[in-house]
Write a protein that holds these residues in place. Structure first.
Motif, PDB file in Angstrom:
ATOM      1  N   TYR A 257       2.012 -24.709 -24.816  1.00  9.21           N
ATOM      2  CA  TYR A 257       1.380 -25.787 -24.091  1.00  9.21           C
ATOM      3  C   TYR A 257      -0.077 -25.451 -23.786  1.00  9.21           C
ATOM      4  O   TYR A 257      -0.984 -26.252 -23.959  1.00  9.21           O
ATOM      5  CB  TYR A 257       2.153 -26.034 -22.798  1.00  9.21           C
ATOM      6  N   MET A 258      -0.296 -24.209 -23.337  1.00  4.54           N
ATOM      7  CA  MET A 258      -1.663 -23.799 -23.019  1.00  4.54           C
ATOM      8  C   MET A 258      -2.538 -23.848 -24.253  1.00  4.54           C
ATOM      9  O   MET A 258      -3.683 -24.268 -24.191  1.00  4.54           O
ATOM     10  CB  MET A 258      -1.668 -22.390 -22.455  1.00  4.54           C
TER      11      MET A 258
ATOM     12  N   THR B 244      -2.279 -25.814 -26.678  1.00  2.00           N
ATOM     13  CA  THR B 244      -2.659 -27.175 -27.015  1.00  2.00           C
ATOM     14  C   THR B 244      -3.768 -27.662 -26.099  1.00  2.00           C
ATOM     15  O   THR B 244      -4.686 -28.347 -26.538  1.00  2.00           O
ATOM     16  CB  THR B 244      -1.456 -28.135 -26.923  1.00  2.00           C
ATOM     17  N   VAL B 245      -3.699 -27.290 -24.830  1.00  2.00           N
ATOM     18  CA  VAL B 245      -4.759 -27.753 -23.942  1.00  2.00           C
ATOM     19  C   VAL B 245      -6.080 -27.060 -24.277  1.00  2.00           C
ATOM     20  O   VAL B 245      -7.146 -27.671 -24.244  1.00  2.00           O
ATOM     21  CB  VAL B 245      -4.387 -27.539 -22.455  1.00  2.00           C
ATOM     22  N   ASP B 246      -5.983 -25.795 -24.652  1.00  2.00           N
ATOM     23  CA  ASP B 246      -7.201 -25.109 -25.105  1.00  2.00           C
ATOM     24  C   ASP B 246      -7.808 -25.831 -26.293  1.00  2.00           C
ATOM     25  O   ASP B 246      -9.015 -26.030 -26.374  1.00  2.00           O
ATOM     26  CB  ASP B 246      -6.886 -23.662 -25.518  1.00  2.00           C
ATOM     27  N   THR B 247      -6.933 -26.212 -27.190  1.00  2.00           N
ATOM     28  CA  THR B 247      -7.415 -26.938 -28.361  1.00  2.00           C
ATOM     29  C   THR B 247      -8.104 -28.217 -27.926  1.00  2.00           C
ATOM     30  O   THR B 247      -9.139 -28.611 -28.447  1.00  2.00           O
ATOM     31  CB  THR B 247      -6.239 -27.304 -29.282  1.00  2.00           C
TER      32      THR B 247
ATOM     33  N   ASP C 158       5.437 -22.449 -22.395  1.00  2.00           N
ATOM     34  CA  ASP C 158       4.197 -22.372 -21.613  1.00  2.00           C
ATOM     35  C   ASP C 158       3.026 -22.028 -22.501  1.00  2.00           C
ATOM     36  O   ASP C 158       1.981 -22.660 -22.460  1.00  2.00           O
ATOM     37  CB  ASP C 158       4.304 -21.248 -20.567  1.00  2.00           C
TER      38      ASP C 158
END
Lengths: 348, 194
Positions: free
Chosen positions: A9-10, A12-15, A6
């Motif tokens: 994954y977060m 990466t989305v922040d990036t 989790d």
């Protein structure tokens, strides 16, 4: 999915959002230029604005276009009331064969009056929108509404309030049980900065009567966060609804709509995590004592009454109005001052 | 004028220098717009919010206190964050799919036109996948990624248990993964960040 996964994954989305070095959305040149000019205009108007010369400045604000429909009910209601009042005024003027040119456009704003008191009438408080409309219609017969460049000064509101030293828009609105937005609209005020000590403002009767049925208004004592600093009349987007306790609510009490009032705060000053709608709060229980005029915070609410400790609650001596907060009270302060909390005081 | 530091610029603005005001606006606009556009997706929403943020900044300009270079943009960022939070609060009830034609103009020196088209398409897909989530999950995901709230802040904001927030987030991420296909987001991110 495990927690570590989790987390990755977060990240990466922040990036994705912050680190998209190759993707740079650009504003359109037209938008860029138009906004620049508009802001310069706003900034100039603001720097030139002297509070002693208010009539000019709020005229200019009133010409700004409304970007969105007014969504919040109280403001909409105010607009509807104004519309009805305007209509009635037009009819009244026609019936008397008075040409529209006689509308006193340049009437002085908010002349101080020697006797400024609440004058509630015996008309029962209308509980519905229709009721309020009907009351407005009957009030229109003796209309002293003044139109000012698109704004309607609500001289038909028979209750008035003289602005005292230390009054804020929110304090006045809360103590009469009316919406601050309505007070602004009805008095052709642009923002809190326009409230001058000694000036008289009109207060809608409906709110005053509603309040008289419950308690006598007292001056505001306990707004701890910064209330509305300034906001522009026709930009409801900058306002956030915040529910404020209209009375002291003891821990364990089930909260009803009558205990609350919705106030509107500048979005930058509004307390975060304070709900804005009555519906989201009514029916819940106070987990702590919520002082009068304090915003209601989420962590002061509980969904069921079991487990709420009411043992520490000391009722105020005469139910309402006499409760004085300690100077250091914060919105999260939960207890009344300790002067009444000694066993002897409680026993006597 | 464009050589001036932030502090000097702010001083001049306080003294009523219009050129300084325009300069500060020009320096800040792109950053604010980019911040908002990446998070709301559509150009029109981004423009409207940008306008809202700057108007608010001008209104509250007297309250701003200079605390070193960069503090002005940090202050603007704070206002933008509030605006964003408010925007999602309004938007959450009726999300409409993002159209690729509503994307703002995107500038890139590093990508070929084909890569750009691909990026745009993926950007739209990500936003639409988020918008297509069930309301509660959408709300949690949006507050987490787009506004940047921590789990406990989301919990307080939505009046939920922290564990509920965490499980909603986790399920939402599963949904997103399924919808976007495995590796789609990750690939996108690395490509974009390179």
């Amino acid at each position: 999915m495990n927690p570590q996964e989790d987390h990755d994954y977060m990240n990466t989305v922040d990036t994705l959002l912050d680190g998209m070095v190759n993707i740079t959305p650009q504003p359109d040149p037209q938008f860029r230029a138009a906004l620049e000019d508009r802001l310069v205009e706003q900034w100039r108007a603001q720097s030139n604005k002297a509070y002693s010369d208010r009539s000019n400045s709020h005229m200019s604000t009133l010409t700004l276009p409304v970007r969105r429909p007014l969504r919040r009910i109280p403001v909409t209601l105010a607009a509807a009331l104004s519309a009805v009042a305007l209509g009635m005024f037009a009819l009244f003027a026609l019936n008397n064969n008075r040409p529209p040119a006689e509308i006193p456009l340049a009437a002085p704003l908010l002349q101080p009056e020697a006797t400024a008191t609440i004058t509630p009438s015996s008309t029962p408080f209308p509980s519905t929108v229709d009721g309020i409309m009907a009351q407005t219609a009957s009030a229109a017969q003796q209309l002293t509404v003044t139109a000012m460049g698109g704004c309607v000064l609500r001289g038909d509101w028979t209750a008035t309030h003289t602005v005292q030293e230390g009054d804020t828009l929110l304090s006045i609105a809360t103590s009469y049980g009316v919406d601050p937005g309505i007070l602004l609209v009805g008095n052709c005020l642009e923002g809190e900065g326009d409230l001058q000590t000694g000036a008289t403002i009109f207060v809608p009767l409906a709110g005053v009567q509603a309040l008289n049925q419950q308690a006598t208004p007292v001056p505001l004592q306990n707004i701890t966060a910064t209330p509305i600093i300034s906001y522009t009349l026709f930009d409801p987007n900058s306002l956030v609804p915040v529910v404020v306790a209209r009375m002291d609510i003891p821990a364990g009490a089930q909260i009803t709509v009558e205990m609350l009032i919705v106030t509107y705060w500048n979005v930058d000053d509004a307390p975060r995590l304070a709900p804005g709608s009555l519906e989201s709060i009514a029916g819940l229980y106070a987990a702590t004592n919520i002082p009068r005029y304090s915003p209601v915070f989420l962590n002061q609410l509980a969904e069921d009454p079991t487990g709420i400790s009411t043992a520490t609650f000391v009722p105020t001596p005469t139910a309402t109005n006499t409760w004085t907060p300690t100077p250091s009270a914060t919105p999260l302060a939960t207890l009344p001052p300790t002067n009444t909390s000694t066993p002897t005081a409680a026993g006597s | 004028m464009n050589q001036l530091g932030e502090r000097e610029l702010l001083n001049r603005i306080r003294q009523g220098d219009e050129d300084a005001f325009r300069e500060l606006y020009r320096r800040s606009l792109d950053g604010v717009f980019r911040y908002l556009a990446l998070r709301v997706g559509g150009k029109h929403d981004a423009e409207e919010l940008t306008q809202e943020v700057f108007a608010k900044a001008v209104r509250n300009f007297a309250k701003f206190q200079y605390q070193g270079d960069g503090s002005y943009s940090a202050w603007l960022r704070g206002i933008a964050r509030h605006a964003l939070l408010d925007f999602y609060r309004r938007q959450n009830h009726r999300p409409t799919p993002l159209d690729i034609d509503d994307l703002p103009e995107i500038i890139s020196d590093l990508l070929t036109p084909e890569q750009m088209a691909l990026q745009k398409e993926r950007f739209v897909r990500l936003h639409n996948a988020v918008r297509a989530l069930p309301p509660r999950r959408r709300e949690v995901v949006t507050l987490h990624f787009f506004v940047g709230l921590a789990n406990h802040e989301i919990a307080a904001h939505l009046r939920l248990d922290q564990r509920t927030v965490a499980s909603n987030l986790s399920r939402a991420l599963d949904d997103l993964r399924r919808r976007l296909g495995g590796g789609e987001i990750e690939g996108f991110v690395w490509e974009a960040a390179r």
